[in-house]
Design a protein around this motif. Structure first.
Motif, PDB file in Angstrom:
ATOM      1  N   UNK A 172     -47.895  12.350   0.619  1.00 57.51           N
ATOM      2  CA  UNK A 172     -48.265  13.534  -0.148  1.00 57.51           C
ATOM      3  C   UNK A 172     -47.004  14.054  -0.840  1.00 57.51           C
ATOM      4  N   UNK A 173     -47.120  14.372  -2.122  1.00 53.82           N
ATOM      5  CA  UNK A 173     -45.994  14.928  -2.875  1.00 53.82           C
ATOM      6  C   UNK A 173     -46.389  16.314  -3.379  1.00 53.82           C
ATOM      7  N   UNK A 174     -45.605  17.308  -3.030  1.00 54.64           N
ATOM      8  CA  UNK A 174     -45.822  18.658  -3.540  1.00 54.64           C
ATOM      9  C   UNK A 174     -44.632  19.043  -4.405  1.00 54.64           C
TER      10      UNK A 174
ATOM     11  N   UNK B 186     -39.054  15.501 -11.461  1.00 53.13           N
ATOM     12  CA  UNK B 186     -39.878  15.263 -10.272  1.00 53.13           C
ATOM     13  C   UNK B 186     -39.969  13.779  -9.960  1.00 53.13           C
ATOM     14  N   UNK B 187     -40.196  12.967 -10.985  1.00 51.43           N
ATOM     15  CA  UNK B 187     -40.325  11.530 -10.774  1.00 51.43           C
ATOM     16  C   UNK B 187     -39.036  10.936 -10.222  1.00 51.43           C
ATOM     17  N   UNK B 188     -37.902  11.407 -10.710  1.00 55.90           N
ATOM     18  CA  UNK B 188     -36.616  10.904 -10.213  1.00 55.90           C
ATOM     19  C   UNK B 188     -36.372  11.327  -8.774  1.00 55.90           C
ATOM     20  N   UNK B 189     -36.788  12.543  -8.420  1.00 57.02           N
ATOM     21  CA  UNK B 189     -36.638  12.997  -7.041  1.00 57.02           C
ATOM     22  C   UNK B 189     -37.478  12.146  -6.101  1.00 57.02           C
ATOM     23  N   UNK B 190     -38.732  11.905  -6.457  1.00 53.94           N
ATOM     24  CA  UNK B 190     -39.614  11.093  -5.609  1.00 53.94           C
ATOM     25  C   UNK B 190     -39.043   9.691  -5.444  1.00 53.94           C
ATOM     26  N   UNK B 191     -38.560   9.105  -6.546  1.00 51.85           N
ATOM     27  CA  UNK B 191     -37.971   7.770  -6.470  1.00 51.85           C
ATOM     28  C   UNK B 191     -36.749   7.765  -5.561  1.00 51.85           C
ATOM     29  N   UNK B 192     -35.942   8.819  -5.636  1.00 50.82           N
ATOM     30  CA  UNK B 192     -34.749   8.884  -4.799  1.00 50.82           C
ATOM     31  C   UNK B 192     -35.102   9.037  -3.323  1.00 50.82           C
ATOM     32  N   UNK B 193     -36.003   9.964  -3.010  1.00 48.20           N
ATOM     33  CA  UNK B 193     -36.325  10.249  -1.612  1.00 48.20           C
ATOM     34  C   UNK B 193     -37.072   9.110  -0.936  1.00 48.20           C
ATOM     35  N   UNK B 194     -37.702   8.248  -1.710  1.00 47.75           N
ATOM     36  CA  UNK B 194     -38.402   7.089  -1.136  1.00 47.75           C
ATOM     37  C   UNK B 194     -37.629   5.793  -1.370  1.00 47.75           C
ATOM     38  N   UNK B 195     -36.395   5.904  -1.865  1.00 48.98           N
ATOM     39  CA  UNK B 195     -35.589   4.733  -2.171  1.00 48.98           C
ATOM     40  C   UNK B 195     -34.597   4.386  -1.075  1.00 48.98           C
ATOM     41  N   UNK B 196     -33.683   3.489  -1.405  1.00 56.15           N
ATOM     42  CA  UNK B 196     -32.764   2.917  -0.415  1.00 56.15           C
ATOM     43  C   UNK B 196     -31.811   3.951   0.178  1.00 56.15           C
ATOM     44  N   UNK B 197     -31.369   4.918  -0.623  1.00 47.81           N
ATOM     45  CA  UNK B 197     -30.386   5.893  -0.133  1.00 47.81           C
ATOM     46  C   UNK B 197     -30.946   6.739   1.002  1.00 47.81           C
ATOM     47  N   UNK B 198     -32.194   7.188   0.847  1.00 40.64           N
ATOM     48  CA  UNK B 198     -32.776   8.091   1.844  1.00 40.64           C
ATOM     49  C   UNK B 198     -33.635   7.372   2.876  1.00 40.64           C
TER      50      UNK B 198
END
Length: 214
Positions: free
Chosen positions: A133-135, A194-206
């Motif tokens: 879920x993304x808010x 928003x799209x960049x945040x979602x990609x970051x939080x679900x990506x390799x760094x996080x």
């Protein structure tokens, strides 16, 4: 992701509004420890090439519930388009997920005029098995909004299968809070969409933080 009702110091203070629904959501202890330093370093990796100041972090302590359920990191980043305060926090919600903060746009009292909230779904993938879920929220620091009013952009990602929750808060100023005391805007938009945040939080760094939380 500063969480109302939990002790969030320093740079992330005020990133969730008082009365947040998360106060009534059942939290679960993270699966393993996350250090404040780990959160700060992940934040820096999220903004490569940025200049950083006012870093702050908080560790969680799974072996001692009184030591805290929340890990967070915050800093001011200057990406060349204006300095902005940014923070990420990590918690774990008990399953099954309810309608708590980060899962529902319903709020009492109602949102102030001009503030927005949207919900969307991420499909199941290798990065987020079971989907998430993304808010996404946008809130003004004061109402009525003036030309020099700062804004806060909040994106919360909650994987459905684990209850892990990462939240990134971005300001278009160098400080958070509310009211006329909030620093004036340094830029029109936050550093990341928003799209960049979602990609970051679900990506390799996080990914290590998501795994440790949930």
């Amino acid at each position: 992701m500063a969480v109302a009702g939990l002790a969030i110091p320093g740079a992330l203070a005020g990133t969730r509004p008082a009365g947040s629904d998360l106060e009534t959501v059942a939290l679960a202890m993270p699966r393993s420890a996350i250090t404040g330093t780990q959160m700060i370093e992940a934040l820096k990796e999220t903004f490569p090439g940025g200049r950083f100041s006012r870093t702050t972090g908080q560790s969680n302590n799974p072996s001692d519930p009184s030591g805290g359920y929340v890990a967070n990191g915050g800093l001011v980043v200057d990406d060349g388009h204006g300095a902005a305060m940014v923070g990420v926090s990590a918690v774990r919600l008990k399953l099954p997920l309810g309608d708590g903060d980060g899962l529902s746009c319903e709020r009492t009292p109602a949102r102030a005029e001009g503030d927005t909230c949207t919900l969307s779904q991420l499909p199941s993938s290798a990065a987020v098995p079971g989907g998430a879920v993304v808010m996404s929220e946008r809130n003004a620091a004061e109402h009525p909004v003036r030309a020099d009013t700062a804004h806060r952009w909040t994106v919360t990602v909650t994987p459905k299968s684990t209850g892990a929750q990462l939240q990134m808060v971005q300001w278009n100023s160098t400080g958070g809070g509310s009211g006329a005391g909030t620093p004036e805007p340094t830029r029109a938009a936050p550093p990341l969409s928003e799209q960049q945040v979602v990609a970051a939080l679900t990506g390799a760094v996080w990914s290590p933080v998501l795994g440790a939380v949930g």
